[in-house]
Design a protein around this motif. Structure first.
Motif, PDB file in Angstrom:
ATOM      1  N   ARG A 605      48.054  38.356  31.595  1.00  0.00           N
ATOM      2  CA  ARG A 605      47.230  37.524  32.462  1.00  0.00           C
ATOM      3  C   ARG A 605      47.293  38.042  33.888  1.00  0.00           C
ATOM      4  O   ARG A 605      48.366  38.339  34.416  1.00  0.00           O
ATOM      5  CB  ARG A 605      47.680  36.063  32.401  1.00  0.00           C
ATOM      6  CG  ARG A 605      47.344  35.410  31.067  1.00  0.00           C
ATOM      7  CD  ARG A 605      47.471  33.902  31.134  1.00  0.00           C
ATOM      8  NE  ARG A 605      46.958  33.262  29.933  1.00  0.00           N
ATOM      9  CZ  ARG A 605      45.703  32.908  29.744  1.00  0.00           C
ATOM     10  NH1 ARG A 605      44.797  33.141  30.696  1.00  0.00           N
ATOM     11  NH2 ARG A 605      45.325  32.321  28.627  1.00  0.00           N
ATOM     12  N   LEU A 606      46.114  38.118  34.529  1.00  0.00           N
ATOM     13  CA  LEU A 606      45.989  38.606  35.892  1.00  0.00           C
ATOM     14  C   LEU A 606      45.476  37.486  36.785  1.00  0.00           C
ATOM     15  O   LEU A 606      45.101  36.407  36.309  1.00  0.00           O
ATOM     16  CB  LEU A 606      45.033  39.798  35.927  1.00  0.00           C
ATOM     17  CG  LEU A 606      45.356  40.951  34.957  1.00  0.00           C
ATOM     18  CD1 LEU A 606      44.268  42.003  35.003  1.00  0.00           C
ATOM     19  CD2 LEU A 606      46.713  41.556  35.280  1.00  0.00           C
ATOM     20  N   ASP A 607      45.447  37.742  38.080  1.00  0.00           N
ATOM     21  CA  ASP A 607      44.965  36.741  39.028  1.00  0.00           C
ATOM     22  C   ASP A 607      43.490  36.442  38.789  1.00  0.00           C
ATOM     23  O   ASP A 607      42.700  37.329  38.423  1.00  0.00           O
ATOM     24  CB  ASP A 607      45.154  37.232  40.462  1.00  0.00           C
ATOM     25  CG  ASP A 607      46.614  37.300  40.868  1.00  0.00           C
ATOM     26  OD1 ASP A 607      47.434  36.611  40.241  1.00  0.00           O
ATOM     27  OD2 ASP A 607      46.928  38.049  41.815  1.00  0.00           O
ATOM     28  N   TRP A 608      43.125  35.191  39.024  1.00  0.00           N
ATOM     29  CA  TRP A 608      41.718  34.809  38.942  1.00  0.00           C
ATOM     30  C   TRP A 608      40.944  35.483  40.078  1.00  0.00           C
ATOM     31  O   TRP A 608      41.425  35.530  41.210  1.00  0.00           O
ATOM     32  CB  TRP A 608      41.580  33.295  39.032  1.00  0.00           C
ATOM     33  CG  TRP A 608      40.159  32.828  38.893  1.00  0.00           C
ATOM     34  CD1 TRP A 608      39.330  32.409  39.893  1.00  0.00           C
ATOM     35  CD2 TRP A 608      39.386  32.773  37.685  1.00  0.00           C
ATOM     36  NE1 TRP A 608      38.086  32.075  39.387  1.00  0.00           N
ATOM     37  CE2 TRP A 608      38.104  32.291  38.033  1.00  0.00           C
ATOM     38  CE3 TRP A 608      39.656  33.086  36.363  1.00  0.00           C
ATOM     39  CZ2 TRP A 608      37.091  32.117  37.087  1.00  0.00           C
ATOM     40  CZ3 TRP A 608      38.647  32.897  35.430  1.00  0.00           C
ATOM     41  CH2 TRP A 608      37.389  32.426  35.785  1.00  0.00           C
ATOM     42  N   PRO A 609      39.757  36.038  39.803  1.00  0.00           N
ATOM     43  CA  PRO A 609      39.008  36.731  40.853  1.00  0.00           C
ATOM     44  C   PRO A 609      38.628  35.796  41.999  1.00  0.00           C
ATOM     45  O   PRO A 609      38.191  34.657  41.767  1.00  0.00           O
ATOM     46  CB  PRO A 609      37.772  37.269  40.122  1.00  0.00           C
ATOM     47  CG  PRO A 609      37.656  36.430  38.891  1.00  0.00           C
ATOM     48  CD  PRO A 609      39.042  36.055  38.513  1.00  0.00           C
ATOM     49  N   SER A 610      38.768  36.269  43.226  1.00  0.00           N
ATOM     50  CA  SER A 610      38.513  35.428  44.394  1.00  0.00           C
ATOM     51  C   SER A 610      37.055  35.014  44.499  1.00  0.00           C
ATOM     52  O   SER A 610      36.736  33.985  45.115  1.00  0.00           O
ATOM     53  CB  SER A 610      38.931  36.164  45.669  1.00  0.00           C
ATOM     54  OG  SER A 610      38.214  37.391  45.795  1.00  0.00           O
ATOM     55  N   ASP A 611      36.146  35.806  43.904  1.00  0.00           N
ATOM     56  CA  ASP A 611      34.718  35.464  43.971  1.00  0.00           C
ATOM     57  C   ASP A 611      34.237  34.678  42.760  1.00  0.00           C
ATOM     58  O   ASP A 611      33.033  34.457  42.591  1.00  0.00           O
ATOM     59  CB  ASP A 611      33.868  36.722  44.148  1.00  0.00           C
ATOM     60  CG  ASP A 611      33.951  37.676  42.947  1.00  0.00           C
ATOM     61  OD1 ASP A 611      34.753  37.404  42.019  1.00  0.00           O
ATOM     62  OD2 ASP A 611      33.217  38.683  42.941  1.00  0.00           O
ATOM     63  N   ASP A 612      35.155  34.245  41.894  1.00  0.00           N
ATOM     64  CA  ASP A 612      34.823  33.447  40.704  1.00  0.00           C
ATOM     65  C   ASP A 612      33.968  34.198  39.694  1.00  0.00           C
ATOM     66  O   ASP A 612      33.314  33.567  38.849  1.00  0.00           O
ATOM     67  CB  ASP A 612      34.101  32.138  41.088  1.00  0.00           C
ATOM     68  CG  ASP A 612      35.066  30.991  41.331  1.00  0.00           C
ATOM     69  OD1 ASP A 612      36.225  31.091  40.908  1.00  0.00           O
ATOM     70  OD2 ASP A 612      34.648  30.002  41.953  1.00  0.00           O
ATOM     71  N   TYR A 613      33.964  35.520  39.744  1.00  0.00           N
ATOM     72  CA  TYR A 613      33.173  36.305  38.783  1.00  0.00           C
ATOM     73  C   TYR A 613      34.131  37.088  37.886  1.00  0.00           C
ATOM     74  O   TYR A 613      34.693  38.111  38.294  1.00  0.00           O
ATOM     75  CB  TYR A 613      32.213  37.251  39.500  1.00  0.00           C
ATOM     76  CG  TYR A 613      31.272  37.961  38.544  1.00  0.00           C
ATOM     77  CD1 TYR A 613      30.170  37.302  38.018  1.00  0.00           C
ATOM     78  CD2 TYR A 613      31.501  39.276  38.139  1.00  0.00           C
ATOM     79  CE1 TYR A 613      29.311  37.920  37.133  1.00  0.00           C
ATOM     80  CE2 TYR A 613      30.642  39.909  37.244  1.00  0.00           C
ATOM     81  CZ  TYR A 613      29.558  39.232  36.753  1.00  0.00           C
ATOM     82  OH  TYR A 613      28.717  39.853  35.855  1.00  0.00           O
TER      83      TYR A 613
END
Length: 679
Positions: A605-613
């Motif tokens: 699992r990686l960080d959620w993208p900052s731009d929500d894409y």
């Protein structure tokens, strides 16, 4: 008197206790109640659908779904009228009587563009859509016909009008403009006068008569005009026969995705169970032969062809968005969760990769196994002759305009009204919905917080002025064994049944919360008919090989498909074609144990993208690490396509190689159906 008063008090006490207690159980589907009062009901003698779409604008999408809508607004959907010659206002057939262009392209685009505007409550977009809609409303002739006239000899061709009716229906839901009802009433009266021998005779309209039928039932539910039921019968008997046992009337991929539902729509009129069965049979038939692949679609790069069943066969972007729309309609008509499962499969795993991340170009054809996306002619490996695999803003005039409906229609179905005046969530995604529920017809605000399908939890919060009683239905996905339900933080002792719904009926109060936990587990699907290949699933997500993608930009004017047409002043440099090439090996098989054990697969699992894409190789928040074995003989073929799957016993390297898998929807080049090395 005292005795009567005692009985009355006792009865009221019992009623209070009954209302205060929670009724939480698992049901196969929401009930089909004929007493719906909060929204437009299905009028007798029609069958009653268990769920209905809320009026567009009721749902405010959030999270990654909203991000998709914003990308559409800022990308191709929002600017297509500035670059597509088919949307040029000058001498356009939808704006000028006798105009020479814009036949299906204008309503295709407006179908998504208008709904996108309403979902985002974007005043500028709404005003732009109204320019076209006002012209449509003013175009109606004295006899009831509207829009551009397109004749095949003495036979009127009505396909474009069918699309525009859906545009008008959404406009009516958003504005309540009574002129829509008047136009549709008069137009359907005109259709009723056409002799059967000239009605729905052309190829597209004949295949897609179900869209016309859907609009007729939409109007009947609002007006009760009995003549519309006669027209419904007429449309069905003049539409292509989509209720056969072992074949379809034609095998064009968009027709299949769009038209397989027609018998189910007619079932609402006839009550004939065989019609409902026929729609299910159509879905099973095409997937049994051509759909032995991941991603929810089937191999039909133009038409299904006998023998062309490998996962390297593609499907049109048009086909994807029409399949999603059909799944959404079938979900409402039947309540059957299989349609939500399939809609999510397409929406998460197939459709995102058919467009560029900035939504400024799209691909006419996309397949589960695809190792090149270029402007070369790959026929006859694919049926279409031309540059049909590249990302191009003019990737065929149908998909160029019709793609616009995909995400708006999906967002509109995130929350549904039920026929027992409740609410249902069958497709999960962050949103805030304002709707009316219960016998008291109270307005509530339902907020859903989640990053589903990339996380396992869905959180719902209710806002209401005063308490309100209504049922809330929550779909349990078919893969979600061990699902858990929490009400106001307390785990509920109700055993989940995958493919069913939780039903919670209670006296809801302001601030009540519900949480769902869907345990996602790794699993393998084996495609026996495609050489026992396998695909890797994690919950509703399917995974593809991470291939290093090399992007090459080209001039869209010189690489466009033959039927493209630019507006004269369009700046082509702002809308480039992109070719995508593989810069890393892709010819891997996966290790598969006899019992499909997954000990060599590891979730990262990686960080959620900052731009929500989340739909690029770089931004996808989940990866899978495993090992693969190269198959040297598996290469691109003479047509420049990914070679067909090698045989099960194909020679492979003895030493394994670490490989990474990413969500299929994030992989614009991908191997999603892998050969297997049995260990």
């Amino acid at each position: 008197m005292k005795k009567f008063l005692s009985i009355f008090i006792f009865q009221m006490l019992c009623l209070t206790i009954c209302i205060a207690s929670d009724d939480i159980r698992v049901v196969e589907k929401p009930a089909s109640s004929p007493t719906q009062s909060c929204y437009t009901p299905w009028r007798a003698p029609l069958k009653t659908a268990p769920m209905s779409k809320l009026p567009v604008g009721s749902i405010d999408p959030q999270g990654w779904v909203r991000r998709m809508l914003l990308l559409q607004r800022d990308g191709l959907t929002g600017h297509l009228d500035e670059i597509s010659a088919w949307l040029n206002k000058e001498n356009n057939a939808w704006l000028t009587a006798g105009g020479d262009h814009g036949w299906e392209e204008v309503p295709y685009w407006l179908k998504g563009y208008g709904d996108l505007a309403y979902l985002l409550h974007d005043k500028t977009m709404t005003e732009k859509a109204k320019v076209w809609i006002e012209s449509v409303l003013k175009s109606q002739r004295a006899d009831g016909f509207f829009g551009p006239e397109n004749k095949r000899g003495d036979k009127p061709e009505l396909w474009a009008q069918m699309i525009m009716l859906w545009v008008l229906q959404s406009y009516y839901e958003y504005t309540g403009d009574a002129r829509v009802i008047d136009l549709m009433t008069r137009y359907f009266a005109w259709e009723s006068t056409l002799p059967d021998e000239v009605f729905l005779e052309d190829y597209w309209e004949n295949s897609r008569g179900g869209d016309n039928l859907w609009s007729v039932l939409w109007l009947y539910n609002r007006t009760g005009d009995a003549s519309l039921l006669e027209l419904a019968e007429k449309i069905h008997r003049n539409t292509a026969n989509w209720h056969q046992d072992t074949t379809l009337p034609n095998w064009h991929n968009v027709n299949i995705a769009q038209c397989f539902r027609e018998p189910a729509i007619y079932y609402m009129v006839s009550g004939d169970e065989s019609m409902l069965h026929a729609a299910y049979n159509n879905q099973r038939l095409v997937r049994r032969i051509f759909g032995q692949v991941p991603g929810g679609m089937f191999g039909s790069d133009e038409n299904c062809r006998l023998g062309y069943i490998d996962p390297r066969q593609c499907v049109e972007t048009c086909g994807m968005v029409e399949q999603m729309a059909s799944d959404e309609i079938m979900l409402c008509l039947t309540g059957d969760t299989q349609w939500a499962d399939n809609c999510e499969d397409v929406a998460f795993n197939s459709y995102p990769a058919a467009v560029m991340p900035d939504f400024r170009a799209l691909r006419y054809l996309t397949g589960p196994n695809m190792v090149v996306s270029d402007t070369r002619n790959h026929a006859p490996g694919i049926q279409n002759e031309g540059p049909f695999l590249a990302m191009n803003p003019f990737s065929s005039r149908c998909c160029q305009h019709n793609h616009a409906q995909g995400w708006p229609y999906y967002a509109e179905h995130l929350v549904l009204s039920t026929s027992d005046d409740g609410a249902a969530i069958a497709l999960y995604g962050a949103n805030t919905t304002t709707m009316t529920v219960g016998a008291e017809k109270k307005k509530i605000v339902l907020t859903e917080e989640t990053r589903y399908p990339f996380e396992e939890d869905v959180r719902l919060t209710l806002k209401t002025k005063g308490n309100v009683t209504f049922p809330l239905y929550l779909r349990i996905p078919s893969w979600a064994s061990g699902c858990q339900l929490y009400l106001n933080g307390e785990l509920q002792a109700v055993e989940a049944v995958p493919g069913h719904y939780y039903r919670i009926e209670r006296r809801w109060k302001n601030g009540d919360s519900v949480q769902l936990h869907f345990p996602m587990r790794l699993s393998l699907r084996e495609w026996v008919l495609n050489k026992h290949s396998v695909s890797v699933d994690y919950g509703p997500l399917t995974f593809s090989l991470l291939i290093k993608e090399r992007y090459v930009r080209k001039d869209s004017r010189s690489t466009a498909i033959f039927d493209s047409s630019w507006q004269e002043n369009a700046d082509a440099s702002q809308w480039p074609t992109t070719e995508i090439y593989a810069d890393s090996p892709w010819n891997y098989a996966l290790s598969v144990s006899p019992n499909l054990e997954l000990s060599t697969y590891e979730i990262e699992r990686l960080d959620w993208p900052s731009d929500d894409y989340p739909f690029t190789a770089e931004s996808a928040p989940i990866r899978i690490k495993t090992i693969g074995f190269e198959i040297p003989s598996w290469k691109t073929d003479a047509y420049g396509l990914c070679g067909i799957l090698p045989d099960e016993d194909a020679v492979h390297t003895q030493s394994s190689t670490p490989v990474t898998l990413i969500p299929m929807g994030a992989a614009r080049l991908r191997i999603s159906a892998f050969p297997s090395v049995r260990r």
